[in-house]
Design an enzyme around this catalytic site. Sequence first.
Site, PDB file in Angstrom:
ATOM      1  N   ARG A   1      36.750  62.609  71.187  1.00  0.00           N
ATOM      2  CA  ARG A   1      37.302  62.235  72.478  1.00  0.00           C
ATOM      3  C   ARG A   1      38.818  62.214  72.382  1.00  0.00           C
ATOM      4  O   ARG A   1      39.366  61.550  71.511  1.00  0.00           O
ATOM      5  CB  ARG A   1      36.782  60.834  72.809  1.00  0.00           C
ATOM      6  CG  ARG A   1      36.642  60.575  74.274  1.00  0.00           C
ATOM      7  CD  ARG A   1      35.845  59.322  74.480  1.00  0.00           C
ATOM      8  NE  ARG A   1      36.519  58.123  73.958  1.00  0.00           N
ATOM      9  CZ  ARG A   1      36.551  56.980  74.593  1.00  0.00           C
ATOM     10  NH1 ARG A   1      35.978  56.869  75.773  1.00  0.00           N
ATOM     11  NH2 ARG A   1      37.118  55.928  74.068  1.00  0.00           N
TER      12      ARG A   1
ATOM     13  N   THR B   1      43.281  61.797  77.434  1.00  0.00           N
ATOM     14  CA  THR B   1      42.574  62.315  78.618  1.00  0.00           C
ATOM     15  C   THR B   1      41.163  61.738  78.730  1.00  0.00           C
ATOM     16  O   THR B   1      40.536  61.841  79.783  1.00  0.00           O
ATOM     17  CB  THR B   1      42.441  63.847  78.531  1.00  0.00           C
ATOM     18  OG1 THR B   1      41.633  64.164  77.385  1.00  0.00           O
ATOM     19  CG2 THR B   1      43.792  64.514  78.398  1.00  0.00           C
TER      20      THR B   1
ATOM     21  N   ASP C   1      35.301  50.877  68.120  1.00  0.00           N
ATOM     22  CA  ASP C   1      35.170  52.313  67.837  1.00  0.00           C
ATOM     23  C   ASP C   1      34.076  52.499  66.774  1.00  0.00           C
ATOM     24  O   ASP C   1      34.240  52.108  65.616  1.00  0.00           O
ATOM     25  CB  ASP C   1      36.506  52.862  67.333  1.00  0.00           C
ATOM     26  CG  ASP C   1      36.471  54.368  67.222  1.00  0.00           C
ATOM     27  OD1 ASP C   1      37.257  55.034  67.914  1.00  0.00           O
ATOM     28  OD2 ASP C   1      35.637  54.896  66.444  1.00  0.00           O
TER      29      ASP C   1
ATOM     30  N   ASP D   1      34.970  54.558  63.550  1.00  0.00           N
ATOM     31  CA  ASP D   1      35.861  53.806  62.659  1.00  0.00           C
ATOM     32  C   ASP D   1      35.103  52.703  61.933  1.00  0.00           C
ATOM     33  O   ASP D   1      35.333  52.457  60.742  1.00  0.00           O
ATOM     34  CB  ASP D   1      37.017  53.185  63.456  1.00  0.00           C
ATOM     35  CG  ASP D   1      38.083  54.214  63.812  1.00  0.00           C
ATOM     36  OD1 ASP D   1      38.076  55.316  63.230  1.00  0.00           O
ATOM     37  OD2 ASP D   1      38.916  53.910  64.690  1.00  0.00           O
TER      38      ASP D   1
END
Length: 222
Positions: free
Chosen positions: A115, A119, A211, A214
Amino acid sequence: MTQSAPGHFSASPTLTVVDHPMIAHKLTLMRDKATGSAVFRQRLREISQYLAYEATRDLPVESKTIDTPMGPTQGTQIAGRKLVLVSILRAGNGLLDGFLDILPDARVGFVGLARNEVTLKAEEYYFKIPHSIEQRRVLVVDPMLATGGSASDAITHLKNAGAVNLQFCCLVAAPEGVERLSRDHPDVPILTAALDERLNEVGYIVPGLGDAGDRIYGTVDA
Ligand code: PRP
Ligand code: URA
């Protein structure tokens, strides 16, 4: 929200939320920011195994004659071609391990999507899938369904490659992602362990777990 079967809730025609105390318990551990990568990965693997059973609940079966130590009997085996697991890299690999525990003979494909955090659009960097995908059931796995962009794009690429029988499995979904995926691909059922409240202003799921990639791979900056 309607209850479609014991332990399953639907907020949209294509969505199934698995409601199970053990999954809720393990997911709470994963959400906790104090939980480190080793425990996070292990709990993800355990939940994935359960999701794999749920995702394959309606697989076609055929009878098979076998001999038990007591004599012959009619058993059951999965019918049709080996199914395909497609991991959306990289966090999808955290779900893939648990799915492969339950479906060890599955073929495996990968869609590399990241991703763009500005944006919020998914950008593809890798695509490799098994042959005869049009004849196989395809389970696309990724822990997070946030805006739905990654899942929707991955499924579009898979359909362009011939896949027709698809399902999307995740750990945590946002209503926005469910809405987008159901709109773009109304033929693709969504299975999730949790439907969260919303996205925040930078496209993260709230309350979510941060995340996923992560946290799985320990790449969070200190
Ligand atoms: C995360 C996650 C999904 C995507 C969801 O991946 O694993 O693929 O974001 O967001 P979306 O629904 O808004 O598209 P990320 O792009 O962070 O890449 P990673 O798996 O390599 O960490
Ligand atoms: N990707 C993640 O890993 N987590 C989110 O909350 C949203 C996208």
